[in-house]
Design a protein around this motif. Structure first.
Motif, PDB file in Angstrom:
ATOM      1  N   SER A 143     -13.105  -6.910  -8.492  1.00 41.27           N
ATOM      2  CA  SER A 143     -12.252  -7.350  -7.381  1.00 41.27           C
ATOM      3  C   SER A 143     -11.391  -6.212  -6.839  1.00 41.27           C
ATOM      4  O   SER A 143     -10.711  -6.390  -5.826  1.00 41.27           O
ATOM      5  CB  SER A 143     -11.351  -8.511  -7.842  1.00 41.27           C
ATOM      6  N   ASP A 144     -11.423  -5.060  -7.480  1.00 44.98           N
ATOM      7  CA  ASP A 144     -10.665  -3.892  -7.037  1.00 44.98           C
ATOM      8  C   ASP A 144     -11.657  -2.764  -6.715  1.00 44.98           C
ATOM      9  O   ASP A 144     -12.279  -2.203  -7.614  1.00 44.98           O
ATOM     10  CB  ASP A 144      -9.700  -3.448  -8.135  1.00 44.98           C
ATOM     11  N   PRO A 145     -11.854  -2.416  -5.434  1.00 46.41           N
ATOM     12  CA  PRO A 145     -12.812  -1.361  -5.073  1.00 46.41           C
ATOM     13  C   PRO A 145     -12.531  -0.028  -5.756  1.00 46.41           C
ATOM     14  O   PRO A 145     -13.466   0.712  -6.068  1.00 46.41           O
ATOM     15  CB  PRO A 145     -12.655  -1.245  -3.552  1.00 46.41           C
ATOM     16  N   GLN A 190      -6.163   7.547  -0.741  1.00 48.73           N
ATOM     17  CA  GLN A 190      -7.356   6.711  -0.661  1.00 48.73           C
ATOM     18  C   GLN A 190      -7.103   5.344  -1.291  1.00 48.73           C
ATOM     19  O   GLN A 190      -7.569   4.317  -0.786  1.00 48.73           O
ATOM     20  CB  GLN A 190      -8.530   7.416  -1.343  1.00 48.73           C
ATOM     21  N   LYS A 191      -6.351   5.342  -2.410  1.00 46.71           N
ATOM     22  CA  LYS A 191      -5.972   4.068  -3.019  1.00 46.71           C
ATOM     23  C   LYS A 191      -5.128   3.236  -2.060  1.00 46.71           C
ATOM     24  O   LYS A 191      -5.321   2.021  -1.946  1.00 46.71           O
ATOM     25  CB  LYS A 191      -5.181   4.314  -4.305  1.00 46.71           C
ATOM     26  N   LYS A 192      -4.202   3.899  -1.360  1.00 48.25           N
ATOM     27  CA  LYS A 192      -3.331   3.166  -0.446  1.00 48.25           C
ATOM     28  C   LYS A 192      -4.131   2.503   0.669  1.00 48.25           C
ATOM     29  O   LYS A 192      -3.910   1.327   1.001  1.00 48.25           O
ATOM     30  CB  LYS A 192      -2.288   4.118   0.149  1.00 48.25           C
ATOM     31  N   LEU A 193      -5.082   3.243   1.256  1.00 44.78           N
ATOM     32  CA  LEU A 193      -5.892   2.694   2.333  1.00 44.78           C
ATOM     33  C   LEU A 193      -6.691   1.480   1.847  1.00 44.78           C
ATOM     34  O   LEU A 193      -6.675   0.418   2.483  1.00 44.78           O
ATOM     35  CB  LEU A 193      -6.853   3.765   2.865  1.00 44.78           C
ATOM     36  N   ILE A 194      -7.372   1.626   0.718  1.00 48.50           N
ATOM     37  CA  ILE A 194      -8.232   0.545   0.225  1.00 48.50           C
ATOM     38  C   ILE A 194      -7.409  -0.666  -0.192  1.00 48.50           C
ATOM     39  O   ILE A 194      -7.759  -1.822   0.117  1.00 48.50           O
ATOM     40  CB  ILE A 194      -9.095   1.060  -0.943  1.00 48.50           C
ATOM     41  N   ILE A 221      -6.109  -2.714   2.657  1.00 48.02           N
ATOM     42  CA  ILE A 221      -7.166  -3.596   3.169  1.00 48.02           C
ATOM     43  C   ILE A 221      -7.268  -4.854   2.312  1.00 48.02           C
ATOM     44  O   ILE A 221      -7.396  -5.969   2.827  1.00 48.02           O
ATOM     45  CB  ILE A 221      -8.521  -2.855   3.206  1.00 48.02           C
ATOM     46  N   MET A 222      -7.194  -4.670   1.003  1.00 54.04           N
ATOM     47  CA  MET A 222      -7.302  -5.812   0.087  1.00 54.04           C
ATOM     48  C   MET A 222      -6.117  -6.766   0.243  1.00 54.04           C
ATOM     49  O   MET A 222      -6.224  -7.953  -0.080  1.00 54.04           O
ATOM     50  CB  MET A 222      -7.406  -5.325  -1.351  1.00 54.04           C
ATOM     51  N   LYS A 223      -5.000  -6.233   0.753  1.00 54.53           N
ATOM     52  CA  LYS A 223      -3.831  -7.081   0.969  1.00 54.53           C
ATOM     53  C   LYS A 223      -3.908  -7.862   2.280  1.00 54.53           C
ATOM     54  O   LYS A 223      -3.018  -8.653   2.583  1.00 54.53           O
ATOM     55  CB  LYS A 223      -2.563  -6.232   0.961  1.00 54.53           C
TER      56      LYS A 223
END
Length: 585
Positions: free
Chosen positions: A20-22, A44-48, A51-53
């Motif tokens: 559930s976490d890319p 990169q973590k922040k961008l992904i 999106i998940m939020k």
């Protein structure tokens, strides 16, 4: 807790958390280019994770070598693998960019047993990757081909739309692509990423205006953890200052798609106050309120058949506007006083019943008044007019129109002979013509009248609207006919009088090379290559030879008095007789 101590339920829950976490899934299943587990950087973590939020509109402004393509590719693979019947669209302005993105997708799939076994098919023409769960990743070029305005992407369905290097797309292609999300704006996501070109268009708007609904992200190249002095030195050594601002700093800066430097245009129209027509009372009052001293304006003309212009090197340029309001005629003169090219007259033939015939008559009249060396005419809509002018030249040989008139087709190629090597190269007419005008403008060799805003305003607005698949630029096609006529005159000077334009320089072969000490280059070389002290040795300094080094220096003679001729210098006095010689002390 170790894996051996976990029961099946705990193992399933842990796998669910990872999938559930890319970011976690990519570290587990994907490989970086070196074959190590793919590890996301902080941005990169922040961008992904944004999106998940629930973030469905992203405007990502990134510098070079930051990893925007990697981020996009990882999220695409995660989403396609974990969602049934998903449709992801990747759009870019050029085919080679789509090819590189899909090459990276293929590398990650081939490096993962799970993804490779789930892949149903993969094609390169068109670019499509399909998975067994029905999900598809598709690649499209938008804005790269002439006039398609995103035609290939119309009617597509998508769950996510990724537009990479969006600042190089034309607005029609962008609108066609983003329109796909109108089906369900809250569900369908849009990712816009690019290094800025400086263009104040869609990407600039979504990055700077929160009211557009896009969340803006800004990451210059310095966020790369591998960034260091050597990296910076390499970038600065291989880029211009403006390119460094765009590609590394990821700042919008000055527009790079604009053909002509706006600062150079300002200099061209402000360094010399002249006009080729009398200003009316309202214009004088307006310019006076702007601080213009009306007494400083230099008027050329108006010239007539009875009072023709004085002799000079002139070329007339004509651009026909089939559908617009007027045909534009420009007369450009090489100003011997300033040693620059000056627009000395602009005429327009308004659209009417006999527009083309009236334009031919006007050219004949201007030929008598200004006596140009050549007349360069746009052949795209001027075949009839060219024939009429040449026929007139044969009937009246003194006009010289049969030899002066030259038709130029903007879409054709032209032979350009290098005066140094004598080699002939074939150039696309329009880009070559634009390039020559840009070179002269940057060299401050063009003078424009500030009291006729037609040419310089069109210069300000002139842009490269797209690049064809063979790399040929396509320029602004509206409100540019006066500028095209002017650039035709510059093309004429370039081809007919290269000694004046100094664009086609004669090649001079050096007989020896001497390294020049340059502190800036040495500093860059120190960062990139570790310095150049082992390559070049400092030269021995030699004293400059002086006149007294000659044993017979006292016998040297120099002329006395002033210039030998009044014509050679305005300060000459006396007669032109040779002055006596005296010893040099």
């Amino acid at each position: 807790m170790t894996a051996a101590a976990m029961n099946d339920q705990q193992m399933d829950q842990m796998e669910l958390d990872i999938r559930s976490d890319p970011v976690k899934w990519a570290y587990w299943k994907l490989k970086d280019p070196k074959g190590n587990p793919w590890k996301a950087r902080w941005y990169q973590k922040k961008l992904i994770r944004d999106i998940m939020k629930g973030n469905r509109r992203l405007a990502v402004r990134m510098g070079r070598r930051v990893g925007k393509t990697e981020t996009m590719v990882v999220f695409c693979l995660w989403y396609a693998f974990h969602h049934e019947n998903a449709r992801l669209i990747i759009a870019a302005p050029y085919e080679n960019q789509i090819r590189l993105i899909f090459m990276r997708l293929a590398e990650m799939i081939d490096g993962s047993e799970e993804l490779l076994s789930s892949q149903a098919s993969r094609t390169k023409n068109p670019f499509i990757i399909q998975f067994n769960n029905g999900s598809t990743i598709m690649g499209f070029t938008v804005g790269a081909t002439s006039g398609n305005a995103g035609a290939s992407i119309r009617g597509q369905r998508a769950d996510w739309i990724f537009m990479d290097e969006i600042d190089y797309m034309d607005r029609g292609g962008i609108d066609a692509t983003t329109a796909i999300a109108n089906e369900d704006p809250k569900r369908i996501g849009i990712w816009c990423s690019s290094t800025p070109t400086g263009k104040r268009d869609f990407f600039y708007e979504v990055c700077t205006n929160p009211k557009t609904g896009y969340n803006s992200y800004y990451f210059p190249s310095m966020v790369n953890p591998d960034w260091d002095d050597k990296f910076e030195g390499e970038m600065r050594a291989t880029m211009t200052e403006q390119a460094y601002i765009h590609e590394v700093m990821a700042e919008f800066g000055e527009e790079t798609v604009g053909v002509f430097s706006k600062a150079a245009v300002e200099r061209a129209k402000s360094q010399y106050l002249y006009s080729y027509r009398e200003l009316n009372a309202w214009e004088k009052e307006q310019y006076k309120t702007q601080g213009v001293n009306l007494d400083d304006i230099v008027y050329f003309g108006p010239y007539t058949r009875r009072k023709p212009a004085p002799p000079a090197h002139r070329i007339i340029g004509v651009d026909w506007d089939k559908y617009g309001a007027a045909t534009q005629i420009i007369v450009t003169e090489f100003d011997e006083l300033h040693k620059k090219f000056r627009v000395c007259m602009r005429a327009e033939i308004t659209r009417g019943e006999f527009t083309l015939d009236n334009a031919v008559k006007k050219i004949i009249e201007l030929n008598e008044i200004y006596d140009p060396k050549f007349i360069y005419i746009d052949r795209g809509f001027g075949e009839y007019q060219i024939e009429m002018l040449r026929l007139h030249g044969r009937e009246y040989p003194l006009t010289g129109l049969d030899r002066k008139v030259k038709g130029i087709h903007f879409g054709s190629k032209i032979e350009v002979r290098d005066p140094g090597t004598r080699e002939v190269d074939m150039k696309d007419v329009k880009p070559f013509m634009v390039n020559q005008a840009s070179i002269l403008l940057d060299r401050d060799q063009i003078l424009l009248s500030p009291f006729d805003d037609m040419v310089w305003k069109q210069m300000m607005d002139y842009q490269v609207v797209k690049i064809t698949q063979n790399g040929r630029p396509v320029y602004t096609s509206e409100n540019e006919h006066a500028l095209d006529a002017f650039m035709l005159t510059i093309l004429g000077f370039t081809l007919e009088f290269p000694d004046i334009t100094k664009i086609l320089e004669e090649i001079k072969v050096a007989r020896k090379t001497i390294p020049i000490k340059n502190k800036t280059e040495e500093k860059i070389a120190e960062k990139v290559f570790g310095g150049n002290r082992d390559v070049f040795k400092p030269q021995q300094q030699q004293r400059e030879r002086e006149a007294r080094d000659n044993p017979n220096w006292h016998l040297n003679k120099v002329p006395l008095g002033y210039s030998q001729s009044r014509a050679e210098s305005p300060w000459g006095r006396g007669n032109t007789r040779q002055r006596p010689m005296r010893a040099k002390f």
